[in-house]
Design a protein around this motif. Structure first.
Motif, short mmCIF file in Angstrom:
data_model
loop_
_atom_site.label_atom_id
_atom_site.label_comp_id
_atom_site.label_asym_id
_atom_site.label_seq_id
_atom_site.Cartn_x
_atom_site.Cartn_y
_atom_site.Cartn_z
N ALA A 147 0.82 -1.22 0.00
CA ALA A 147 0.00 0.00 0.00
C ALA A 147 0.85 1.27 0.00
N TYR A 148 2.05 1.20 0.56
CA TYR A 148 2.95 2.36 0.59
C TYR A 148 3.19 2.90 -0.82
N PHE A 149 3.34 2.01 -1.78
CA PHE A 149 3.66 2.40 -3.15
C PHE A 149 2.46 3.01 -3.87
N HIS A 150 1.25 2.74 -3.38
CA HIS A 150 0.04 3.19 -4.05
C HIS A 150 -0.66 4.35 -3.36
N ALA A 151 -0.12 4.80 -2.24
CA ALA A 151 -0.76 5.89 -1.50
C ALA A 151 -0.89 7.12 -2.39
N ALA A 152 -2.00 7.83 -2.22
CA ALA A 152 -2.30 8.97 -3.08
C ALA A 152 -1.33 10.14 -2.91
N ASN A 153 -0.73 10.27 -1.74
CA ASN A 153 0.23 11.35 -1.52
C ASN A 153 1.29 10.89 -0.52
N ASP A 154 2.32 11.68 -0.38
CA ASP A 154 3.44 11.28 0.47
C ASP A 154 3.08 11.21 1.94
N LEU A 155 2.17 12.07 2.40
CA LEU A 155 1.76 12.03 3.79
C LEU A 155 1.04 10.71 4.10
N MET A 156 0.16 10.28 3.20
CA MET A 156 -0.52 9.00 3.40
C MET A 156 0.48 7.85 3.33
N ALA A 157 1.44 7.94 2.43
CA ALA A 157 2.45 6.89 2.30
C ALA A 157 3.26 6.77 3.59
N GLU A 158 3.65 7.91 4.14
CA GLU A 158 4.42 7.87 5.39
C GLU A 158 3.58 7.34 6.55
N THR A 159 2.31 7.70 6.58
CA THR A 159 1.40 7.20 7.62
C THR A 159 1.28 5.68 7.53
N LEU A 160 1.11 5.17 6.31
CA LEU A 160 1.04 3.71 6.12
C LEU A 160 2.33 3.04 6.56
N LEU A 161 3.44 3.65 6.24
CA LEU A 161 4.73 3.08 6.60
C LEU A 161 4.89 3.00 8.11
N VAL A 162 4.58 4.08 8.80
CA VAL A 162 4.68 4.08 10.26
C VAL A 162 3.76 3.04 10.86
N MET A 163 2.53 3.02 10.40
CA MET A 163 1.55 2.08 10.96
C MET A 163 1.96 0.63 10.71
N SER A 164 2.54 0.36 9.55
CA SER A 164 2.94 -1.01 9.22
C SER A 164 4.05 -1.53 10.13
N ARG A 165 4.77 -0.61 10.74
CA ARG A 165 5.88 -1.02 11.61
C ARG A 165 5.45 -1.27 13.05
N LEU A 166 4.18 -1.02 13.34
CA LEU A 166 3.64 -1.27 14.67
C LEU A 166 3.09 -2.70 14.75
N ALA A 167 3.06 -3.21 15.94
CA ALA A 167 2.44 -4.52 16.18
C ALA A 167 0.93 -4.39 15.96
N PRO A 168 0.24 -5.49 15.63
CA PRO A 168 -1.20 -5.40 15.36
C PRO A 168 -2.01 -4.71 16.46
#
Length: 119
Positions: A72-93
């Protein structure tokens, strides 16, 4: 105001940045797709990075896994969303669920509908 980049170009830019951050050559990253020869691996990744082509889902998943990033990081509509997805993906469920609850609470306080779309 400049026109937004096409999705393929956004994907390509993020792919290149992630590859370079990992210290991988185009050929090395192409090898994760089963492309052993530099003559086929590097040009394929180069086409992706230039936005000339977009990989199929299976290739996309392999590339994301090799780079340690969510697809999803690669498909995010903008860089802010991409960074948010990246941070969230690094958290435990459980931490992801906690963060989502906080984001929903914040959004509601701003009058934003937080209900996911449904049937």
């Amino acid at each position: 105001m400049p026109a937004p980049l096409a999705p393929a170009h956004t994907f390509g830019r993020r792919l290149r940045e992630a590859r370079l951050a990992k210290g991988l050559t185009q050929a090395a990253l192409g090898a994760t797709l089963g492309l052993d020869e530099e003559n086929s691996a590097a040009p394929r990744i180069s086409r992706y990075e230039r936005g000339d082509r977009v990989p199929d889902l299976e290739s996309m998943e392999r590339l994301a896994e090799a780079l340690g990033l969510p697809v999803a990081y690669f498909h995010a509509a903008n860089d802010l969303m991409a960074e948010t997805l990246l941070v969230m993906s690094r958290l435990a469920p459980e931490q992801q669920r906690e963060l989502l609850a906080k984001v929903r609470q914040y959004a509601k306080s701003k009058g934003v509908d937080t209900e996911p779309p449904g049937p």
